[in-house]
Design a protein around this motif. Structure first.
Motif, PDB file in Angstrom:
ATOM      1  N   LEU A   1      -9.266 -64.160   8.627  1.00  0.00           N
ATOM      2  CA  LEU A   1     -10.034 -65.049   7.743  1.00  0.00           C
ATOM      3  C   LEU A   1     -10.504 -64.331   6.486  1.00  0.00           C
ATOM      4  CD1 LEU A   1     -12.175 -66.882  10.466  1.00  0.00           C
ATOM      5  CD2 LEU A   1     -10.015 -67.623   9.431  1.00  0.00           C
ATOM      6  N   SER A   2     -10.894 -63.085   6.637  1.00  0.00           N
ATOM      7  CA  SER A   2     -11.360 -62.285   5.495  1.00  0.00           C
ATOM      8  C   SER A   2     -11.250 -60.815   5.871  1.00  0.00           C
ATOM      9  CB  SER A   2     -12.810 -62.648   5.147  1.00  0.00           C
ATOM     10  OG  SER A   2     -13.679 -62.285   6.217  1.00  0.00           O
ATOM     11  N   ASN A   3     -11.799 -59.958   5.034  1.00  0.00           N
ATOM     12  CA  ASN A   3     -11.761 -58.526   5.334  1.00  0.00           C
ATOM     13  C   ASN A   3     -12.663 -58.163   6.495  1.00  0.00           C
ATOM     14  OD1 ASN A   3     -10.021 -58.188   3.219  1.00  0.00           O
ATOM     15  ND2 ASN A   3     -11.589 -57.488   1.768  1.00  0.00           N
ATOM     16  N   THR A   4     -13.533 -59.088   6.893  1.00  0.00           N
ATOM     17  CA  THR A   4     -14.511 -58.754   7.930  1.00  0.00           C
ATOM     18  C   THR A   4     -14.431 -59.661   9.159  1.00  0.00           C
ATOM     19  OG1 THR A   4     -16.154 -60.180   6.844  1.00  0.00           O
ATOM     20  CG2 THR A   4     -16.136 -57.837   6.230  1.00  0.00           C
ATOM     21  N   SER A   5     -13.702 -60.755   9.112  1.00  0.00           N
ATOM     22  CA  SER A   5     -13.705 -61.697  10.237  1.00  0.00           C
ATOM     23  C   SER A   5     -12.290 -62.191  10.520  1.00  0.00           C
ATOM     24  CB  SER A   5     -14.618 -62.893   9.948  1.00  0.00           C
ATOM     25  OG  SER A   5     -14.148 -63.615   8.807  1.00  0.00           O
ATOM     26  N   PHE A   6     -12.131 -62.748  11.728  1.00  0.00           N
ATOM     27  CA  PHE A   6     -10.837 -63.251  12.164  1.00  0.00           C
ATOM     28  C   PHE A   6     -11.053 -64.252  13.279  1.00  0.00           C
ATOM     29  CE2 PHE A   6     -11.857 -59.594  14.746  1.00  0.00           C
ATOM     30  CZ  PHE A   6     -11.547 -60.006  16.029  1.00  0.00           C
ATOM     31  N   GLU A   7     -10.005 -65.024  13.576  1.00  0.00           N
ATOM     32  CA  GLU A   7     -10.004 -65.937  14.710  1.00  0.00           C
ATOM     33  C   GLU A   7      -9.075 -65.391  15.792  1.00  0.00           C
ATOM     34  OE1 GLU A   7     -10.953 -70.402  12.923  1.00  0.00           O
ATOM     35  OE2 GLU A   7      -8.906 -69.848  13.532  1.00  0.00           O
ATOM     36  N   TYR A   8      -9.602 -65.372  17.007  1.00  0.00           N
ATOM     37  CA  TYR A   8      -8.825 -64.874  18.152  1.00  0.00           C
ATOM     38  C   TYR A   8      -8.439 -66.059  19.031  1.00  0.00           C
ATOM     39  CZ  TYR A   8      -7.902 -62.666  22.672  1.00  0.00           C
ATOM     40  OH  TYR A   8      -7.346 -62.278  23.852  1.00  0.00           O
ATOM     41  N   SER A   9      -7.154 -66.118  19.392  1.00  0.00           N
ATOM     42  CA  SER A   9      -6.709 -67.235  20.239  1.00  0.00           C
ATOM     43  C   SER A   9      -5.592 -66.757  21.161  1.00  0.00           C
ATOM     44  CB  SER A   9      -6.212 -68.402  19.385  1.00  0.00           C
ATOM     45  OG  SER A   9      -5.072 -68.024  18.634  1.00  0.00           O
ATOM     46  N   THR A  10      -5.577 -67.345  22.335  1.00  0.00           N
ATOM     47  CA  THR A  10      -4.480 -67.128  23.285  1.00  0.00           C
ATOM     48  C   THR A  10      -3.870 -68.472  23.606  1.00  0.00           C
ATOM     49  OG1 THR A  10      -6.016 -67.268  25.145  1.00  0.00           O
ATOM     50  CG2 THR A  10      -5.517 -65.057  24.293  1.00  0.00           C
ATOM     51  N   GLU A  11      -2.745 -68.470  24.281  1.00  0.00           N
ATOM     52  CA  GLU A  11      -2.017 -69.697  24.566  1.00  0.00           C
ATOM     53  C   GLU A  11      -2.869 -70.644  25.408  1.00  0.00           C
ATOM     54  OE1 GLU A  11       2.291 -71.120  26.416  1.00  0.00           O
ATOM     55  OE2 GLU A  11       1.703 -69.010  26.416  1.00  0.00           O
ATOM     56  N   GLY A  12      -3.017 -71.868  24.924  1.00  0.00           N
ATOM     57  CA  GLY A  12      -3.724 -72.895  25.672  1.00  0.00           C
ATOM     58  C   GLY A  12      -5.242 -72.846  25.540  1.00  0.00           C
ATOM     59  N   LYS A  13      -5.779 -71.963  24.657  1.00  0.00           N
ATOM     60  CA  LYS A  13      -7.232 -71.869  24.507  1.00  0.00           C
ATOM     61  C   LYS A  13      -7.621 -72.062  23.050  1.00  0.00           C
ATOM     62  CE  LYS A  13      -8.070 -68.867  28.486  1.00  0.00           C
ATOM     63  NZ  LYS A  13      -8.701 -67.607  28.961  1.00  0.00           N
ATOM     64  N   THR A  14      -8.865 -72.539  22.870  1.00  0.00           N
ATOM     65  CA  THR A  14      -9.380 -72.813  21.530  1.00  0.00           C
ATOM     66  C   THR A  14      -9.676 -71.501  20.810  1.00  0.00           C
ATOM     67  OG1 THR A  14     -10.407 -74.827  22.376  1.00  0.00           O
ATOM     68  CG2 THR A  14     -11.167 -74.013  20.232  1.00  0.00           C
ATOM     69  N   PRO A  15      -9.293 -71.355  19.546  1.00  0.00           N
ATOM     70  CA  PRO A  15      -9.570 -70.116  18.803  1.00  0.00           C
ATOM     71  C   PRO A  15     -11.077 -69.877  18.678  1.00  0.00           C
ATOM     72  CG  PRO A  15      -7.912 -71.438  17.679  1.00  0.00           C
ATOM     73  CD  PRO A  15      -8.477 -72.300  18.762  1.00  0.00           C
TER      74      PRO A  15
ATOM     75  N   HIS B   1      -4.590 -52.612   3.842  1.00  0.00           N
ATOM     76  CA  HIS B   1      -3.540 -53.575   4.183  1.00  0.00           C
ATOM     77  C   HIS B   1      -4.087 -54.924   4.624  1.00  0.00           C
ATOM     78  CE1 HIS B   1      -0.745 -50.260   3.895  1.00  0.00           C
ATOM     79  NE2 HIS B   1      -1.384 -49.596   4.860  1.00  0.00           N
ATOM     80  N   ILE B   2      -5.355 -55.003   5.011  1.00  0.00           N
ATOM     81  CA  ILE B   2      -5.891 -56.253   5.556  1.00  0.00           C
ATOM     82  C   ILE B   2      -5.894 -57.370   4.523  1.00  0.00           C
ATOM     83  CG2 ILE B   2      -8.287 -55.661   5.003  1.00  0.00           C
ATOM     84  CD1 ILE B   2      -7.048 -57.466   8.162  1.00  0.00           C
ATOM     85  N   LYS B   3      -6.067 -57.002   3.256  1.00  0.00           N
ATOM     86  CA  LYS B   3      -6.150 -58.029   2.212  1.00  0.00           C
ATOM     87  C   LYS B   3      -4.826 -58.772   2.030  1.00  0.00           C
ATOM     88  CE  LYS B   3      -5.237 -54.497  -1.310  1.00  0.00           C
ATOM     89  NZ  LYS B   3      -5.772 -53.837  -2.519  1.00  0.00           N
ATOM     90  N   ASN B   4      -3.716 -58.133   2.419  1.00  0.00           N
ATOM     91  CA  ASN B   4      -2.409 -58.787   2.264  1.00  0.00           C
ATOM     92  C   ASN B   4      -2.150 -59.834   3.335  1.00  0.00           C
ATOM     93  OD1 ASN B   4      -1.845 -57.070   0.081  1.00  0.00           O
ATOM     94  ND2 ASN B   4      -1.007 -55.484   1.453  1.00  0.00           N
ATOM     95  N   TYR B   5      -3.014 -59.908   4.359  1.00  0.00           N
ATOM     96  CA  TYR B   5      -2.782 -60.826   5.470  1.00  0.00           C
ATOM     97  C   TYR B   5      -3.893 -61.852   5.632  1.00  0.00           C
ATOM     98  CZ  TYR B   5       0.952 -57.678   6.899  1.00  0.00           C
ATOM     99  OH  TYR B   5       2.086 -56.926   6.941  1.00  0.00           O
ATOM    100  N   ILE B   6      -4.744 -61.982   4.631  1.00  0.00           N
ATOM    101  CA  ILE B   6      -5.814 -62.988   4.716  1.00  0.00           C
ATOM    102  C   ILE B   6      -5.187 -64.383   4.729  1.00  0.00           C
ATOM    103  CG2 ILE B   6      -7.795 -63.985   3.527  1.00  0.00           C
ATOM    104  CD1 ILE B   6      -8.470 -61.216   2.489  1.00  0.00           C
ATOM    105  N   GLY B   7      -5.542 -65.154   5.756  1.00  0.00           N
ATOM    106  CA  GLY B   7      -4.989 -66.492   5.936  1.00  0.00           C
ATOM    107  C   GLY B   7      -3.733 -66.519   6.780  1.00  0.00           C
ATOM    108  N   ALA B   8      -3.165 -65.358   7.075  1.00  0.00           N
ATOM    109  CA  ALA B   8      -1.939 -65.294   7.869  1.00  0.00           C
ATOM    110  C   ALA B   8      -2.264 -65.133   9.351  1.00  0.00           C
ATOM    111  CB  ALA B   8      -1.058 -64.130   7.403  1.00  0.00           C
ATOM    112  N   VAL B   9      -1.295 -65.457  10.179  1.00  0.00           N
ATOM    113  CA  VAL B   9      -1.436 -65.323  11.631  1.00  0.00           C
ATOM    114  C   VAL B   9      -0.602 -64.121  12.075  1.00  0.00           C
ATOM    115  CG1 VAL B   9      -1.040 -66.392  13.875  1.00  0.00           C
ATOM    116  CG2 VAL B   9      -1.841 -67.783  11.948  1.00  0.00           C
ATOM    117  N   VAL B  10      -1.256 -63.227  12.774  1.00  0.00           N
ATOM    118  CA  VAL B  10      -0.588 -62.019  13.280  1.00  0.00           C
ATOM    119  C   VAL B  10      -0.601 -62.086  14.802  1.00  0.00           C
ATOM    120  CG1 VAL B  10      -0.603 -59.495  13.385  1.00  0.00           C
ATOM    121  CG2 VAL B  10      -1.292 -60.678  11.267  1.00  0.00           C
ATOM    122  N   LYS B  11       0.561 -61.990  15.376  1.00  0.00           N
ATOM    123  CA  LYS B  11       0.670 -61.978  16.836  1.00  0.00           C
ATOM    124  C   LYS B  11       0.642 -60.539  17.335  1.00  0.00           C
ATOM    125  CE  LYS B  11       3.396 -66.247  17.213  1.00  0.00           C
ATOM    126  NZ  LYS B  11       4.669 -66.830  17.691  1.00  0.00           N
ATOM    127  N   VAL B  12      -0.125 -60.313  18.385  1.00  0.00           N
ATOM    128  CA  VAL B  12      -0.217 -58.989  19.000  1.00  0.00           C
ATOM    129  C   VAL B  12       0.351 -59.093  20.417  1.00  0.00           C
ATOM    130  CG1 VAL B  12      -1.721 -57.097  19.688  1.00  0.00           C
ATOM    131  CG2 VAL B  12      -2.246 -58.430  17.633  1.00  0.00           C
TER     132      VAL B  12
END
Length: 776
Positions: A149-163, A187-198
């Protein structure tokens, strides 16, 4: 009997390729299909890159001369065997496990795309840290998505659960425990708004995955230069894995070589500490001893006493030895009863005694010489005996004197030894203790210097240890995918041609049916194949009509022409009896019988169609106005010939004799002489008599009544008649069981009709409503 020539073994290339050319459209369709698949694969698949490194394995050292000789004789040298062993080490699971652990390959980051996800290897926007022990994480699997979401926050989600929203650095609970995401500010600024799978995978799974992709091969046979290569969708990852693999391999080889040296060095260090401590204690003890007892250097004086004592002891031993010799000699002389030789040079110091002994022995030898020629009473022998007695007496006296002298000398030496020992005992006991201390000091010092030397040698050995492999060329980025578009399209074209070719080949390999005229002639070369009747679709009419211009009608006209050619060779004007038969049911004999009769009827010939298959009649399928009485009733004697001959509707020149009821004794009924009378009648009143007979292979009816026929036409059906059945046809033809036998191939597909398939009958397929001609 008809002779059957031996089948030629000449290969007809045209016939071999004909099935493939005939099905050219399948090749085109297959090429187009695989071309589209190749395009889709190249469009949506991820390219695969190869990283390759070249290393040289160190040759085996210290090979014995014998082993060198054997190495020249053996196809596999010692170094070749070593290379094979090192290849297995490079491919080992343990080595790849270390690579995966050091590079952290079990945790992967992916940037989501519309179709494919691309792996972020070099510069991920954040790092995932697990608070659980590595032993748990390395054996677990997990997957989740992070929306930055930004340089300091993000949304965490797994399959079948609310972020859920979290801050970077905050504990995030998941199935593996608490997790902390640490952002990478550059590097974090290049991925703001993007979804990264781990994705977290077990180390063992990643290890086996890359181990399967690893290729370790020698550049040439018996060469110690090895190529190490690996393929992956991420170029840099492949390079890092190969380089790290070689690096860890060399580190492990150095560590293995130095393991003995390290153990030895540690042992030497421990011993040096102990010996140094002992040496210090000995030095301190010696210092305290000399200071406390105010000792000077008395070593020289004590040395003189010891040297003199040693010399005295040596002299005493010599005197004792000589005295023992004198005693032995005295006993020997006393025990001698006869005149015998005495031992000489036995180490006695009295020269007079040696002279007497020598003279005594000379007289003994002289006496023994004289006794060989005279007796003991000889005056000379008696004189010698007197001289010997005198010498023995002198010898006893000399031995006694020498024994007394040696005894006095021994007593003097013992006295001298006692004096020296008393002088030595007068040396202070402190000096003896000082010598003990000095001895311990020398021993400890020698051990200490030896250990220091060995420690330096061990250090030099470890510093000079070389790795097993020398990197000739490190892994590098090729920038060109392993599977290029050209290779993919070539592979697709190959498969596009191979699959239809293989399908057609296998189909032909397992196809045991006949399909065309050539198949019959291959088995029965001399037989006449008078027609090939085309395959008729189900929707088309299977009977010939008047003025019919279809392919079927033209094929039967060709058949009629060929039969007329054979009939014209006859010498009489009677009607021709033609048997229509086949091997088994379903080959189309009734179909051919009816249409052949029809085509003759349309040519103004008087035709009689006889249903002679009284076991299982089939003509009723083609002639609707069938009579209830027929051949069976006639042969039984119930009716006359005129009663069973019936006209066929819509034909002016075609009559039919139906089979009638199915009798229980068909074979016996056909043996009735009335059958011959029937054919004699038919020959007198008809031009052509077509006889639809029973299948020849299944029953004996046709062969049994074969004598009444002028000729026989044998029907085989394309795609239906098995090649093995032609053996029966060949036997009938060879043994002439049916007269003037010829073959018709029925139901031939247009592609197998030879020239007919190229030129066709298109000019005959015009609709009859455009041009209606009547030949009545």
């Amino acid at each position: 009997m008809n002779e059957i020539p031996i089948k030629s073994s000449k290969i007809n290339v045209k016939e071999l390729i004909r099935p493939y050319v005939k099905n050219w459209y399948w090749f085109v369709i297959s090429l187009l299909l695989f071309g589209l698949l190749a395009y889709a694969y190249l469009r949506y698949s991820k390219p695969v890159f190869m990283a390759q490194s070249t290393i040289m394995i160190a040759e085996e050292e210290k090979v014995s001369p014998e082993a060198s000789i054997l190495e020249g004789l053996s196809p596999e040298s010692f170094n070749s065997k070593k290379v094979d062993g090192e290849i297995q080490v490079l491919r080992s699971r343990e080595l790849m496990q270390q690579v995966v652990e050091e590079l952290g390959l079990n945790v992967q980051y992916f940037a989501t795309g519309r179709i494919n996800d691309s792996e972020i290897y070099s510069n991920p926007p954040f790092k995932v840290n697990y608070l659980q022990p590595d032993s748990i994480i390395n054996n677990s699997s997990s997957a989740f998505e992070i929306r930055v979401l930004s340089n300091t926050s993000f949304e965490y989600s797994t399959e079948g659960k609310t972020p859920k929203k979290y801050l970077f650095g905050e504990n995030v609970p998941n199935r593996l425990g608490n997790t902390i995401l640490i952002p990478r500010e550059e590097h974090i600024k290049n991925y703001i708004g993007a979804v990264v799978k781990v994705k977290v995978s077990p180390l063992s799974a990643i290890r086996e995955y890359y181990r399967d992709k690893l290729a370790v091969t020698p550049m040439e046979k018996s060469s110690n230069i090895i190529s190490v290569s690996l393929t992956d969708q991420v170029q840099k990852k492949a390079v890092d894995i190969v380089n790290k693999l070689v690096e860890i391999y060399n580190e492990n080889s150095i560590e293995q070589k130095n393991s003995v040296a390290i153990t030895t060095s540690e042992f030497i260090d421990e011993r040096i500490k102990l010996v140094a401590s002992d040496l210090s204690e000995v030095d301190l003890t010696k210092e305290h001893f000399k200071v406390g007892n105010k000792l000077t250097d008395i070593t020289s004086e004590a040395g003189i006493f010891l040297e003199t004592g040693a010399q005295t002891e040596q002299n005493l031993i010599q005197v004792g030895t000589e005295l023992n010799t004198v005693n032995f000699m005295s006993e020997y002389v006393e025990d001698q009863n006869r005149y015998e030789l005495l031992p000489t040079n036995i180490g006695l110091s009295d020269p007079n005694l040696s002279t007497i002994t020598s003279k005594y022995n000379e007289l003994i030898l002289e006496r023994q010489r004289l006794l060989k020629t005279s007796g003991e009473n000889n005056p000379i022998v008696v004189q010698l005996d007197q001289q010997l007695s005198g010498l023995k007496s002198s010898m006893r006296q000399s031995l006694g004197n020498l024994k007394s002298t040696l005894g006095i000398k021994a007593r003097n030496l013992r006295a001298q030894e006692g004096l020296i020992n008393s002088r030595i005992s007068s040396v202070p006991g402190q000096e003896r203790k000082n010598r003990d201390i000095q001895r311990q000091q020398d021993i400890k010092e020698a051990i200490y210097l030896y250990l220091l030397q060995k420690r330096e040698e061990s250090a030099i050995s470890m510093a000079a240890t070389s790795p097993n492999a020398t990197v000739i060329e490190p892994a590098y980025n090729s920038y060109n995918p392993v599977s290029s578009g050209k290779k993919i399209y070539m592979g697709a074209a190959f498969l596009g041609l191979l699959i239809p070719f293989g399908f057609i080949y296998i189909k032909r390999l397992f196809d045991t049916k006949i399909h065309k005229k050539a198949d019959v002639l291959d088995e029965i070369p001399n037989i006449s194949v008078i027609a090939q009747l085309p395959h008729i679709e189900k929707r088309l009419e299977k009977t010939i009509k008047i003025n019919d211009r279809s392919v079927l009608a033209e094929s039967f006209r060709v058949l009629r022409t060929n039969i007329d050619y054979m009939i014209n060779k006859k010498t009489n004007d009677k009607g021709e009896v033609i048997y229509i038969t086949s091997s088994i049911k379903g080959e189309g004999k009734s179909f051919v019988s009816y249409n052949l009769a029809s085509i003759y009827a349309y040519s103004n010939k008087k035709v009689l169609l006889v249903g002679a298959d009284i076991r299982k009649p089939s003509l009723s399928h083609f002639i609707k106005n069938s009579s209830k009485i027929g051949l069976s009733e006639y042969l039984h004697g119930d009716v006359d010939v005129e009663d069973i001959i019936k006209p066929v509707l819509s034909f002016s020149d075609l009559d039919v004799i139906q089979s009638g009821k199915i009798p229980p004794n068909s074979a016996e009924l056909l043996m009735n002489k009335r059958l011959g009378e029937l054919f004699d009648y038919a020959r007198e009143h008809y031009d052509i008599i077509i006889v639809d007979t029973a299948p020849s292979m299944m029953v004996t009816d046709t062969v049994m009544i074969g004598a009444h026929a002028d000729r026989a036409i044998y029907i085989v059906r394309a795609g239906y008649t098995d090649r093995s059945l032609l053996g029966f046809v060949k036997e009938l033809y060879k043994d002439q069981k049916l007269k003037n036998m010829a073959v018709i191939v029925n139901d031939v597909k247009s592609a197998e009709l030879g020239y007919g398939t190229r030129y066709g009958y298109g000019y005959m397929m015009e609709p009859t409503k455009k041009r209606r001609l009547s030949f009545r």
